[in-house]
Design a protein around this motif. Structure first.
Motif, mmCIF file in Angstrom:
data_model
loop_
_atom_site.group_PDB
_atom_site.id
_atom_site.type_symbol
_atom_site.label_atom_id
_atom_site.label_comp_id
_atom_site.label_asym_id
_atom_site.label_seq_id
_atom_site.Cartn_x
_atom_site.Cartn_y
_atom_site.Cartn_z
ATOM 1 N N UNK A 125 -5.843 0.195 1.654
ATOM 2 C CA UNK A 125 -4.520 0.703 1.114
ATOM 3 C C UNK A 125 -4.139 0.496 -0.023
ATOM 4 N N UNK A 126 -3.214 1.123 -0.433
ATOM 5 C CA UNK A 126 -2.835 0.366 -1.559
ATOM 6 C C UNK A 126 -1.253 1.005 -1.384
ATOM 7 N N UNK A 127 -0.202 0.293 -1.916
ATOM 8 C CA UNK A 127 1.387 0.473 -1.799
ATOM 9 C C UNK A 127 1.333 1.301 -2.889
ATOM 10 N N UNK A 128 1.397 2.030 -3.887
ATOM 11 C CA UNK A 128 1.931 3.033 -5.229
ATOM 12 C C UNK A 128 2.785 3.243 -5.563
ATOM 13 N N UNK A 129 3.903 2.563 -4.553
ATOM 14 C CA UNK A 129 5.154 3.490 -4.611
ATOM 15 C C UNK A 129 6.194 2.974 -6.271
ATOM 16 N N UNK A 130 6.198 1.990 -6.869
ATOM 17 C CA UNK A 130 6.564 1.455 -7.859
ATOM 18 C C UNK A 130 5.631 3.252 -9.314
ATOM 19 N N UNK A 131 5.067 3.465 -9.156
ATOM 20 C CA UNK A 131 3.863 4.290 -10.151
ATOM 21 C C UNK A 131 4.768 5.750 -9.599
ATOM 22 N N UNK A 132 4.508 5.888 -8.182
ATOM 23 C CA UNK A 132 4.447 7.434 -7.872
ATOM 24 C C UNK A 132 5.933 7.726 -7.213
ATOM 25 N N UNK A 133 6.661 6.690 -6.471
ATOM 26 C CA UNK A 133 8.105 7.225 -6.300
ATOM 27 C C UNK A 133 7.176 7.953 -4.247
ATOM 28 N N UNK A 134 6.410 7.690 -3.804
ATOM 29 C CA UNK A 134 5.636 7.401 -2.717
ATOM 30 C C UNK A 134 5.793 7.138 -2.090
ATOM 31 N N UNK A 135 6.224 6.192 -1.065
ATOM 32 C CA UNK A 135 6.230 6.120 -0.148
ATOM 33 C C UNK A 135 4.801 5.616 1.097
ATOM 34 N N UNK A 136 3.835 6.801 0.701
ATOM 35 C CA UNK A 136 3.129 6.821 1.393
ATOM 36 C C UNK A 136 1.616 5.917 0.934
ATOM 37 N N UNK A 137 1.116 4.894 1.330
ATOM 38 C CA UNK A 137 0.124 4.324 0.904
ATOM 39 C C UNK A 137 -1.232 4.791 0.313
ATOM 40 N N UNK A 138 -2.057 4.550 -0.404
ATOM 41 C CA UNK A 138 -3.247 5.695 -0.839
ATOM 42 C C UNK A 138 -4.411 4.919 -0.528
ATOM 43 N N UNK A 139 -5.596 4.914 -0.180
ATOM 44 C CA UNK A 139 -6.600 4.725 0.010
ATOM 45 C C UNK A 139 -7.166 4.281 -1.349
ATOM 46 N N UNK A 140 -8.140 3.034 -1.512
ATOM 47 C CA UNK A 140 -8.758 2.624 -2.333
ATOM 48 C C UNK A 140 -10.106 2.301 -1.764
ATOM 49 N N UNK A 141 -11.260 2.514 -2.873
ATOM 50 C CA UNK A 141 -12.641 2.337 -2.626
ATOM 51 C C UNK A 141 -13.126 1.475 -3.681
ATOM 52 N N UNK A 142 -14.296 1.473 -3.766
ATOM 53 C CA UNK A 142 -15.573 0.508 -4.554
ATOM 54 C C UNK A 142 -15.089 1.855 -5.465
ATOM 55 N N UNK A 143 -14.817 1.710 -7.113
ATOM 56 C CA UNK A 143 -15.262 2.383 -8.470
ATOM 57 C C UNK A 143 -13.566 2.909 -8.173
ATOM 58 N N UNK A 144 -12.482 2.721 -7.489
ATOM 59 C CA UNK A 144 -10.925 3.185 -7.673
ATOM 60 C C UNK A 144 -10.050 2.123 -8.566
ATOM 61 N N UNK A 145 -9.144 2.705 -9.463
ATOM 62 C CA UNK A 145 -8.912 1.574 -10.007
ATOM 63 C C UNK A 145 -7.443 0.922 -9.224
ATOM 64 N N UNK A 146 -7.381 -0.039 -9.911
ATOM 65 C CA UNK A 146 -6.315 -0.835 -9.216
ATOM 66 C C UNK A 146 -5.009 -1.171 -10.637
ATOM 67 N N UNK A 147 -4.267 -1.334 -10.229
ATOM 68 C CA UNK A 147 -2.236 -1.544 -10.873
ATOM 69 C C UNK A 147 -1.585 -2.397 -9.830
ATOM 70 N N UNK A 148 -1.404 -3.281 -10.861
ATOM 71 C CA UNK A 148 -1.043 -5.569 -10.650
ATOM 72 C C UNK A 148 0.040 -4.356 -9.886
ATOM 73 N N UNK A 149 1.177 -3.298 -9.978
ATOM 74 C CA UNK A 149 2.145 -3.239 -8.897
ATOM 75 C C UNK A 149 1.990 -2.798 -7.795
ATOM 76 N N UNK A 150 0.416 -3.234 -7.448
ATOM 77 C CA UNK A 150 -0.006 -2.849 -5.627
ATOM 78 C C UNK A 150 0.066 -3.537 -5.096
ATOM 79 N N UNK A 151 0.207 -3.073 -3.683
ATOM 80 C CA UNK A 151 0.500 -3.927 -2.643
ATOM 81 C C UNK A 151 -0.466 -3.647 -1.796
#
Length: 105
Positions: free
Chosen positions: A69-95
């Motif tokens: 689960x990545x914190x994409x709040x810098x992108x989406x503005x939502x504090x909810x973690x986003x599930x990631x698995x093989x094939x999904x994109x990850x951006x450098x501003x995620x935790x």
């Protein structure tokens, strides 16, 4: 005023990547033979990088192994973690919430 805030936001984004990353070395069968800590400035396209829990993604990439689960709040503005698995994109501003492997774009 708006230009100043935009400049501040861009400056913060530029300073987000960590200084180091864990590069995975694979054999011809795709098995991890070793890993080493390197400067993020040395990461090249198609490198396989390990992301540890709580760490920021050092570069944009695609998950090749694992799930997280990545914190994409810098992108989406939502504090909810986003599930990631093989094939999904990850951006450098995620935790990451837990260990993941990504291949760099």
């Amino acid at each position: 005023m708006a230009k100043g805030k935009t400049s501040d936001a861009i400056a913060k984004l530029i300073n987000l990547p960590p200084d180091t990353a864990y590069l995975l070395i694979l054999d011809t069968a795709g098995n991890v033979t070793s890993e080493m800590e390197i400067s993020t400035k040395l990461i090249q396209r198609h490198d396989i990088i390990k992301i540890f829990p709580g760490a920021k993604a050092p570069v944009d990439g695609i998950v090749v192994s694992g799930q997280s689960y990545l914190n994409e709040s810098m992108i989406t503005g939502k504090a909810r973690p986003v599930a990631k698995e093989a094939g999904d994109k990850v951006l450098l501003i995620c935790t990451a919430s837990f260990r993941n492997k990504i291949v760099t774009n």
